[in-house]
Every structure is written in structure tokens, then in C-alpha cells.
Enzyme design. Structure first.
Site, PDB file in Angstrom:
ATOM      1  N   LYS A  71      36.566  40.865  39.621  1.00  0.00           N
ATOM      2  CA  LYS A  71      36.677  41.665  40.844  1.00  0.00           C
ATOM      3  C   LYS A  71      35.324  41.942  41.483  1.00  0.00           C
ATOM      4  O   LYS A  71      35.247  42.284  42.665  1.00  0.00           O
ATOM      5  CB  LYS A  71      37.409  42.986  40.564  1.00  0.00           C
ATOM      6  CG  LYS A  71      38.913  42.796  40.346  1.00  0.00           C
ATOM      7  CD  LYS A  71      39.661  44.118  40.451  1.00  0.00           C
ATOM      8  CE  LYS A  71      41.102  44.032  40.021  1.00  0.00           C
ATOM      9  NZ  LYS A  71      41.965  43.194  40.822  1.00  0.00           N
ATOM     10  N   LYS A 111      46.047  32.536  37.017  1.00  0.00           N
ATOM     11  CA  LYS A 111      47.285  33.307  36.879  1.00  0.00           C
ATOM     12  C   LYS A 111      47.899  33.563  38.256  1.00  0.00           C
ATOM     13  O   LYS A 111      47.173  33.613  39.269  1.00  0.00           O
ATOM     14  CB  LYS A 111      47.048  34.623  36.135  1.00  0.00           C
ATOM     15  CG  LYS A 111      46.327  35.677  36.922  1.00  0.00           C
ATOM     16  CD  LYS A 111      46.447  37.057  36.262  1.00  0.00           C
ATOM     17  CE  LYS A 111      45.801  38.102  37.164  1.00  0.00           C
ATOM     18  NZ  LYS A 111      45.966  39.475  36.781  1.00  0.00           N
ATOM     19  N   LYS A 145      49.113  38.781  42.956  1.00  0.00           N
ATOM     20  CA  LYS A 145      49.520  39.333  44.255  1.00  0.00           C
ATOM     21  C   LYS A 145      48.473  39.044  45.314  1.00  0.00           C
ATOM     22  O   LYS A 145      48.778  38.900  46.489  1.00  0.00           O
ATOM     23  CB  LYS A 145      49.611  40.873  44.214  1.00  0.00           C
ATOM     24  CG  LYS A 145      50.323  41.488  43.081  1.00  0.00           C
ATOM     25  CD  LYS A 145      50.168  43.030  43.085  1.00  0.00           C
ATOM     26  CE  LYS A 145      50.173  43.544  41.652  1.00  0.00           C
ATOM     27  NZ  LYS A 145      50.270  44.948  41.427  1.00  0.00           N
TER      28      LYS A 145
HETATM   29  P1  TYM Z   1      48.642  45.369  37.355  1.00  0.00           P
HETATM   30  O1  TYM Z   1      49.392  46.045  38.399  1.00  0.00           O
HETATM   31  O2  TYM Z   1      47.433  44.597  37.732  1.00  0.00           O
HETATM   32  O3  TYM Z   1      49.592  44.385  36.580  1.00  0.00           O
HETATM   33  C1  TYM Z   1      50.841  44.871  36.106  1.00  0.00           C
HETATM   34  C2  TYM Z   1      51.322  44.067  34.922  1.00  0.00           C
HETATM   35  O4  TYM Z   1      51.632  42.739  35.323  1.00  0.00           O
HETATM   36  C3  TYM Z   1      51.026  41.836  34.415  1.00  0.00           C
HETATM   37  N1  TYM Z   1      50.742  40.597  35.138  1.00  0.00           N
HETATM   38  C4  TYM Z   1      51.088  39.384  34.690  1.00  0.00           C
HETATM   39  N2  TYM Z   1      51.728  39.000  33.568  1.00  0.00           N
HETATM   40  C5  TYM Z   1      51.933  37.678  33.414  1.00  0.00           C
HETATM   41  N3  TYM Z   1      51.551  36.743  34.317  1.00  0.00           N
HETATM   42  C6  TYM Z   1      50.909  37.085  35.451  1.00  0.00           C
HETATM   43  N4  TYM Z   1      50.557  36.157  36.339  1.00  0.00           N
HETATM   44  C7  TYM Z   1      50.650  38.463  35.677  1.00  0.00           C
HETATM   45  N5  TYM Z   1      50.059  39.161  36.687  1.00  0.00           N
HETATM   46  C8  TYM Z   1      50.118  40.461  36.332  1.00  0.00           C
HETATM   47  C9  TYM Z   1      49.774  42.553  33.940  1.00  0.00           C
HETATM   48  O5  TYM Z   1      49.314  42.029  32.731  1.00  0.00           O
HETATM   49  C10 TYM Z   1      50.278  43.951  33.808  1.00  0.00           C
HETATM   50  O6  TYM Z   1      50.923  44.149  32.557  1.00  0.00           O
HETATM   51  N6  TYM Z   1      45.962  47.738  34.158  1.00  0.00           N
HETATM   52  C11 TYM Z   1      47.397  47.552  34.320  1.00  0.00           C
HETATM   53  C12 TYM Z   1      48.057  48.816  34.808  1.00  0.00           C
HETATM   54  C13 TYM Z   1      47.879  49.942  33.851  1.00  0.00           C
HETATM   55  C14 TYM Z   1      48.444  50.028  32.551  1.00  0.00           C
HETATM   56  C15 TYM Z   1      47.953  51.244  32.009  1.00  0.00           C
HETATM   57  C16 TYM Z   1      49.284  49.205  31.829  1.00  0.00           C
HETATM   58  C17 TYM Z   1      47.124  51.053  34.051  1.00  0.00           C
HETATM   59  N7  TYM Z   1      47.173  51.837  32.940  1.00  0.00           N
HETATM   60  C18 TYM Z   1      48.304  51.638  30.722  1.00  0.00           C
HETATM   61  C19 TYM Z   1      49.627  49.606  30.545  1.00  0.00           C
HETATM   62  C20 TYM Z   1      49.132  50.805  30.003  1.00  0.00           C
HETATM   63  C21 TYM Z   1      47.590  46.354  35.250  1.00  0.00           C
HETATM   64  O7  TYM Z   1      47.123  45.317  34.994  1.00  0.00           O
HETATM   65  O8  TYM Z   1      48.300  46.512  36.328  1.00  0.00           O
END
Ligand code: TYM
Length: 345
Positions: free
Chosen positions: A124, A212, A215
Site C-alpha cells: 500500500k 490476488k 476490490k
Molecule cells: P479486507 O476487507 O481487506 O478483506 C476481508 C477478507 O477477505 C479476504 N480476502 C481474500 N481471500 C481470498 N482471496 C482473495 N482474493 C481475497 N481478498 C480478500 C481477506 O483475507 C480478509 O479475510 N484486515 C482484515 C480486516 C480485519 C480483520 C480484523 C479480520 C480487521 N481486523 C480482525 C480478522 C480479524 C482484512 O483484510 O480486511
């Protein structure tokens, strides 16, 4: 019996998905669906915490749609088949102030060196003159999200495993140096076994399968959004990039596009990846595989969208009232223990 004793016997399962924009099939298959499947099989003996990490959302520019997006993100779980009961808790991170308070305390435990190594931070900040501190500190807030609830199992995609490892390191350091108050989340290998998947889940970009699915990718054909129509889904999957090897094989290194399709098909049909691999191994018609995956994903999303349309905002708001009362109670108890360890109380 302390809160921690209780929760070790009934392990807490916790996850969050940022609600910045509409979600992709990657978010859905990597985190949301595994959580729903675990919740439906474990909520008789475990607490299931599903929260909107809205403080994590604001590390990026948001477009004023944050509140509707948060409500929509909870509806997704319900539309994906989550059977609500009193052990399943919905809450918004910013409505539980203990998250930011514990984050500050953990900032005084975490090391800059560890945070500097985080791949998400490097990605990022890559090529930018300046990035906000929130992007750097993101994993420490994530550690607070997890440690406040003694959560052991955290269904997340493979890209978040590094943050889970960091959470374990912060908790270990805290427990050793200050007071033994935190439960370490299970290590990634155990998370994978608990989720009952073959490996960490990483759904790939349909056009550039080395990356990957994300969004933030501009190209529409690279990602499947949860609101895509069956026609859009089919068009995107039929035009997915593959390879010139000409034989279907699961090999993420040499055939990431084909392997991605096999992985997607296993997850949407809830069957072991090995079974899908055996069915297709050695076949030569990539078009047949694409057609099957396109049909399966289109049907899957269509059913999901129909259920989504039956859920009202009020349903979600009612769950949030109860969930936030629960979350504040548990989180404040743990925060007080951490404050005492630092002689703040
Ligand atoms: P975020 O919103 O970036 O992603 C949400 C979840 O989606 C998964 N993900 C994927 N899994 C498989 N293939 C992909 N292409 C893909 N893109 C996204 C991410 O691994 C994630 O599980 N940091 C977290 C949010 C968070 C969180 C937490 C999660 C904040 N605090 C505590 C668990 C526990 C996140 O990545 O959000």
C-alpha cells in the site's frame, strides 16, 4: 471462572471484512463463506464474533457511503446462510471503544521492525511519497480486535496470515513482559485445518492470476463482484486468462489461472479441492472447465442475491444493538486487565 477460562473451553471464532465498497468473490470465498460455515457448525459451543472494522476502513479515502456499506456487509453474512442465534454477535468496531484503546497499549508493545515487514503495508505504500500512519498501524489495531475477545480461530484469506502471526507475537510479548492475559490465536496451519480447507485461500485476479483478486483493481474483468448478474459472471469467467500448457492441472505456480478456477469451483460447491482436481486432471478442454465454473458461480451468486433481497436494514440494526452490548462487556473486561498490567488502573 475468568472470562479467559470460559472462552478457552468455548473458543471464540472472529472475523471482520472492511466495508469500503462492494465485496468481491475473493472476500466472499476467502473469509465470509468459511465464517458462515464455521458459525453454522460451531455456534452451539463457541462465540462467533462478526464485526465491521470501520476504523480500518478509514485508512483509505471513503466516499460517504460507509454506513450503508456496513449494513450491507452484515446482510451478506445472512444472505450467505448464517443462522443467527444468541452466540453470534454482530458489532461495529468503532462502537466498541476498547478496540482503539487497546490498540494504543499494544502500540507500546509492537515493534517498528515487525510493522515495517508487513507485506500489506509495503504494497500500500509502494511508490507513494507519503502514506498515513493508519496504514502502518493497521495490524496493531487488528491485533486488538482479536485479543480483546481471546479469539482463537480467525477465518481470513491467506493474505491476512502475516497479520495473524504478528498478533501472536504481540500477545506473546505482552504475556511474557507484563501479565499473562491474552489467548494466542491459533497459528495459520491450525486455522487452515479448522476451516477444513486444503490451504490458505487466495482467489486470483481473473486476468492476472499471479495476483490476488482485489476490490481495488481497476479492470472489471479481473474481479467478480457479489452483485454481478449471471451474464456478467459468465462473461468474466469465460474470458479468464489461462496458459498454453493445454492440460488441466492444479499447479498455482505454472498454471495459476486454471488452478484458480478449480479452487473457486471447490469452494462454491463446498467440496474438497482434491475431488475437483481428480475430476478434471489431465483433461485438455479449458473451455469445458470454464463453462462449468461459470455456471456454478452464476447459480451460486444468483441464489445469494435472491436471499439478500429479503433482508431488511432493520434486521441488521436489531442484531447490532444486542451484539454491541455484548462486545462492549467482553472487550471492556479485557481492556481493564491490560490497563492494570500497565499500571494505568
Ligand atoms: P479486507 O476487507 O481487506 O478483506 C476481508 C477478507 O477477505 C479476504 N480476502 C481474500 N481471500 C481470498 N482471496 C482473495 N482474493 C481475497 N481478498 C480478500 C481477506 O483475507 C480478509 O479475510 N484486515 C482484515 C480486516 C480485519 C480483520 C480484523 C479480520 C480487521 N481486523 C480482525 C480478522 C480479524 C482484512 O483484510 O480486511
Amino acid at each position: 471462572m475468568t472470562n479467559s477460562d470460559l472462552q478457552i473451553k468455548n473458543p471464540t471464532i472472529l472475523t471482520g471484512i472492511r466495508a469500503n465498497s462492494e465485496l468481491t468473490l475473493g472476500n466472499f470465498l476467502g473469509a465470509l463463506l468459511p465464517m458462515v460455515r464455521l458459525a453454522n457448525t460451531h455456534s452451539d459451543k463457541s462465540h462467533i464474533n462478526i464485526f465491521a472494522p470501520d476504523l480500518h476502513s478509514i485508512i483509505a479515502d471513503i466516499d460517504g457511503e460507509l454506513q450503508p456499506n456496513i449494513i450491507r456487509s452484515f446482510k451478506y453474512y445472512l444472505a450467505a446462510g448464517l443462522n443467527m442465534n444468541e452466540h453470534i454477535h454482530f458489532y461495529r468496531q468503532s462502537r466498541v471503544p476498547a478496540h482503539s484503546e487497546l490498540c494504543w497499549i499494544l502500540n507500546c508493545v509492537a515493534s517498528m521492525g515487525d510493522l515495517n515487514r508487513m507485506t500489506q503495508y509495503k504494497d500500500k505504500s509502494n511508490g507513494k511519497d507519503s502514506v498515513n500512519v493508519g496504514i502502518f498501524d493497521y495490524p496493531v489495531l487488528m491485533a486488538a480486535d482479536i485479543l480483546l475477545y481471546d479469539a482463537e480461530y480467525i477465518p481470513v484469506g491467506e493474505d491476512q496470515f502475516q497479520h495473524l502471526e504478528l498478533t501472536r507475537r504481540i500477545a506473546e510479548k505482552f504475556n511474557k513482559k507484563y501479565a499473562k492475559i491474552f489467548t494466542l490465536p491459533a497459528e495459520p496451519k491450525k486455522q487452515i485445518a479448522f476451516m477444513n480447507v486444503d490451504d490458505g485461500i487466495r482467489i486470483r485476479d481473473l486476468q492476472n492470476p499471479e495476483k490476488k483478486m482485489s476490490k481495488s483493481t481497476k479492470s472489471e474483468n479481473s474481479k467478480i463482484m457479489l452483485s454481478d448478474t449471471p451474464e456478467q459472471v459468465k462473461k468474466k469467467i469465460m474470458s479468464a486468462a489461462t496458459d498454453s500448457i493445454g492440460k488441466i492441472n492444479f499447479d498455482m505456480f505454472n498454471q495459476p489461472g486454471i488452478s484458480n478456477l478449480l479452487q473457486i469451483d471447490a469452494l462454491v460447491n463446498n467440496i474438497p479441492l482434491q475431488d475437483v482436481i481428480s475430476t478434471w486432471a489431465g483433461e485438455t478442454h479449458y473451455g469445458d472447465l470454464k463453462q462449468k465454473v461459470a455456471d456454478d458461480v452464476a447459480t451460486f451468486l444468483n441464489d445469494f442475491q435472491q436471499r439478500y433481497n429479503t433482508i431488511s436494514d432493520q434486521d441488521v440494526l436489531d442484531y447490532l444493538v444486542a451484539g454491541e452490548e455484548y462486545a462492549n462487556k467482553i472487550a471492556n473486561t479485557k481492556l481493564l486487565e491490560a490497563q492494570k498490567a500497565f499500571h494505568l488502573r
